[in-house]
Scaffold this motif. Structure first.
Motif, PDB file in Angstrom:
ATOM      1  N   ILE A   1       0.946  -1.439   0.021  1.00 42.10           N
ATOM      2  CA  ILE A   1      -0.033   0.096   0.006  1.00 42.10           C
ATOM      3  C   ILE A   1       0.831   1.255   0.008  1.00 42.10           C
ATOM      4  O   ILE A   1       0.511   2.208  -0.773  1.00 42.10           O
ATOM      5  CB  ILE A   1      -0.911  -0.146   1.210  1.00 42.10           C
ATOM      6  CG1 ILE A   1      -1.947  -1.335   1.029  1.00 42.10           C
ATOM      7  CG2 ILE A   1      -1.646   1.187   1.323  1.00 42.10           C
ATOM      8  CD1 ILE A   1      -3.030  -1.159   2.135  1.00 42.10           C
ATOM      9  N   TYR A   2       1.954   1.106   0.686  1.00 44.63           N
ATOM     10  CA  TYR A   2       2.998   2.248   0.799  1.00 44.63           C
ATOM     11  C   TYR A   2       3.473   2.866  -0.557  1.00 44.63           C
ATOM     12  O   TYR A   2       3.558   3.697  -0.973  1.00 44.63           O
ATOM     13  CB  TYR A   2       4.115   1.912   1.692  1.00 44.63           C
ATOM     14  CG  TYR A   2       5.269   2.816   1.651  1.00 44.63           C
ATOM     15  CD1 TYR A   2       4.922   4.126   2.255  1.00 44.63           C
ATOM     16  CD2 TYR A   2       6.487   2.516   1.073  1.00 44.63           C
ATOM     17  CE1 TYR A   2       6.151   5.069   2.249  1.00 44.63           C
ATOM     18  CE2 TYR A   2       7.580   3.318   1.203  1.00 44.63           C
ATOM     19  CZ  TYR A   2       7.318   4.762   1.579  1.00 44.63           C
ATOM     20  OH  TYR A   2       8.257   5.409   1.497  1.00 44.63           O
TER      21      TYR A   2
ATOM     22  N   ALA B   1       2.214   1.779  -3.607  1.00 43.80           N
ATOM     23  CA  ALA B   1       1.069   1.901  -4.406  1.00 43.80           C
ATOM     24  C   ALA B   1       0.423   3.439  -4.210  1.00 43.80           C
ATOM     25  O   ALA B   1       0.227   4.168  -5.453  1.00 43.80           O
ATOM     26  CB  ALA B   1      -0.427   1.064  -3.943  1.00 43.80           C
ATOM     27  N   GLN B   2       0.353   3.986  -2.979  1.00 43.92           N
ATOM     28  CA  GLN B   2       0.218   5.463  -2.733  1.00 43.92           C
ATOM     29  C   GLN B   2       1.144   6.415  -3.339  1.00 43.92           C
ATOM     30  O   GLN B   2       0.768   7.404  -3.784  1.00 43.92           O
ATOM     31  CB  GLN B   2      -0.484   5.806  -1.309  1.00 43.92           C
ATOM     32  CG  GLN B   2       0.855   5.628  -0.418  1.00 43.92           C
ATOM     33  CD  GLN B   2       1.828   6.656  -0.419  1.00 43.92           C
ATOM     34  OE1 GLN B   2       1.596   7.932  -0.625  1.00 43.92           O
ATOM     35  NE2 GLN B   2       2.810   6.490  -0.187  1.00 43.92           N
ATOM     36  N   GLY B   3       2.362   5.800  -3.105  1.00 39.24           N
ATOM     37  CA  GLY B   3       3.494   6.812  -3.681  1.00 39.24           C
ATOM     38  C   GLY B   3       3.547   7.030  -5.332  1.00 39.24           C
ATOM     39  O   GLY B   3       3.561   7.871  -5.931  1.00 39.24           O
TER      40      GLY B   3
ATOM     41  N   ALA C   1       0.770   6.264  -6.923  1.00 42.45           N
ATOM     42  CA  ALA C   1      -0.502   7.419  -7.261  1.00 42.45           C
ATOM     43  C   ALA C   1      -0.170   8.678  -7.392  1.00 42.45           C
ATOM     44  O   ALA C   1      -0.790   9.408  -8.096  1.00 42.45           O
ATOM     45  CB  ALA C   1      -1.686   6.795  -6.566  1.00 42.45           C
ATOM     46  N   PHE C   2       0.352   9.141  -6.300  1.00 39.08           N
ATOM     47  CA  PHE C   2       0.663  10.466  -5.943  1.00 39.08           C
ATOM     48  C   PHE C   2       1.751  10.986  -7.035  1.00 39.08           C
ATOM     49  O   PHE C   2       1.256  12.259  -7.796  1.00 39.08           O
ATOM     50  CB  PHE C   2       1.316  10.827  -4.619  1.00 39.08           C
ATOM     51  CG  PHE C   2       1.912  11.993  -4.411  1.00 39.08           C
ATOM     52  CD1 PHE C   2       1.149  12.969  -4.136  1.00 39.08           C
ATOM     53  CD2 PHE C   2       3.188  12.447  -4.485  1.00 39.08           C
ATOM     54  CE1 PHE C   2       1.429  14.426  -3.925  1.00 39.08           C
ATOM     55  CE2 PHE C   2       3.638  13.640  -4.216  1.00 39.08           C
ATOM     56  CZ  PHE C   2       2.452  14.797  -4.076  1.00 39.08           C
TER      57      PHE C   2
ATOM     58  N   HIS D   1       9.654   5.476  -5.058  1.00 37.57           N
ATOM     59  CA  HIS D   1       8.585   3.915  -4.957  1.00 37.57           C
ATOM     60  C   HIS D   1       9.007   2.855  -6.126  1.00 37.57           C
ATOM     61  O   HIS D   1       8.181   2.115  -6.440  1.00 37.57           O
ATOM     62  CB  HIS D   1       7.260   4.569  -4.825  1.00 37.57           C
ATOM     63  CG  HIS D   1       6.768   5.061  -3.776  1.00 37.57           C
ATOM     64  ND1 HIS D   1       6.559   4.419  -2.308  1.00 37.57           N
ATOM     65  CD2 HIS D   1       6.930   6.482  -3.272  1.00 37.57           C
ATOM     66  CE1 HIS D   1       6.501   5.459  -1.594  1.00 37.57           C
ATOM     67  NE2 HIS D   1       6.520   6.484  -2.175  1.00 37.57           N
TER      68      HIS D   1
END
Length: 203
Positions: free
Chosen positions: A9-10, A12-14, A16-17, A127
């Motif tokens: 998740i860490y 994935a959010q990076g 996406a950002f 990431h």
């Protein structure tokens, strides 16, 4: 070469950002009829000349570099980079369709585009991904020689802006140069491969 599974998740959010910020940078560029460097700059230029969207050109130009990434880095890095390139190619036109500017001075657009894209690229790098194209080559060069990614990319920008003079007015190219300098300075001052890229992403 091993494939990392599954993505956290860490990360994935990076990713996406990074996709969102890089796409926002492209939106500022397109809104002010500016350009940037590297493969994204080539894609923007082609989108001004031909009746296809930036995203289509961005994916097509990045294809040879995916092979380079697969051979010289890792499967995980390559698949994350493909995700980033496709994401930017999809999100950029969506943002362009929904965001409208009553006034957007080109100087401000250049700074905002450079800042957003720079932050977005750093997020992708941290990431385990890149925005494709010369970003992949730049990361490999920094790992092998220590020559910073941002400064390496700035050297290639000169070629893109020389070509942009054939398409855009001189002031548009000058503003574009300012945006590219902001982008590459942010990366050059705030990112080092040795400190951010995990060892399994190399090789």
């Amino acid at each position: 070469m091993t494939l990392k599974s599954p993505i956290s998740i860490y990360d994935a959010q990076g990713l996406a950002f990074g996709i969102l910020m890089a796409s926002l940078g492209v939106t500022f560029l397109k809104a002010a009829a500016l350009v940037t460097g590297q493969t994204a700059g080539a894609a923007v230029l082609l989108s001004y000349l031909l009746p296809l969207d930036f995203g289509v050109f961005f994916v097509l130009i990045s294809l040879p570099f995916f092979w380079l990434s697969w051979v010289r880095r890792s499967a995980s890095f390559t698949l994350r980079t493909i995700t980033a390139v496709v994401g930017i190619s999809v999100v950029s036109p969506l943002l362009g369709a929904f965001i409208r500017f009553e006034t957007l001075p080109p100087f401000l657009a250049a700074i905002l585009a450079g800042a957003c894209s720079g932050v977005g690229l750093i997020a992708l790098f941290r990431h385990g991904a890149s925005a494709g194209g010369l970003g992949i080559l730049a990361l490999i060069v920094e790992e092998r020689t220590g020559f910073r990614t941002g400064w390496f990319q700035m050297c290639f920008d000169a070629v893109i802006f020389a070509l942009a003079l054939l398409v855009l007015p001189l002031d548009g190219v000058l503003y574009s140069c300012i945006g590219a300098m902001v982008l590459n300075a942010i990366i050059g001052w705030n990112f080092r491969v040795a400190q951010a890229m995990p060892a399994q992403q190399v090789g």
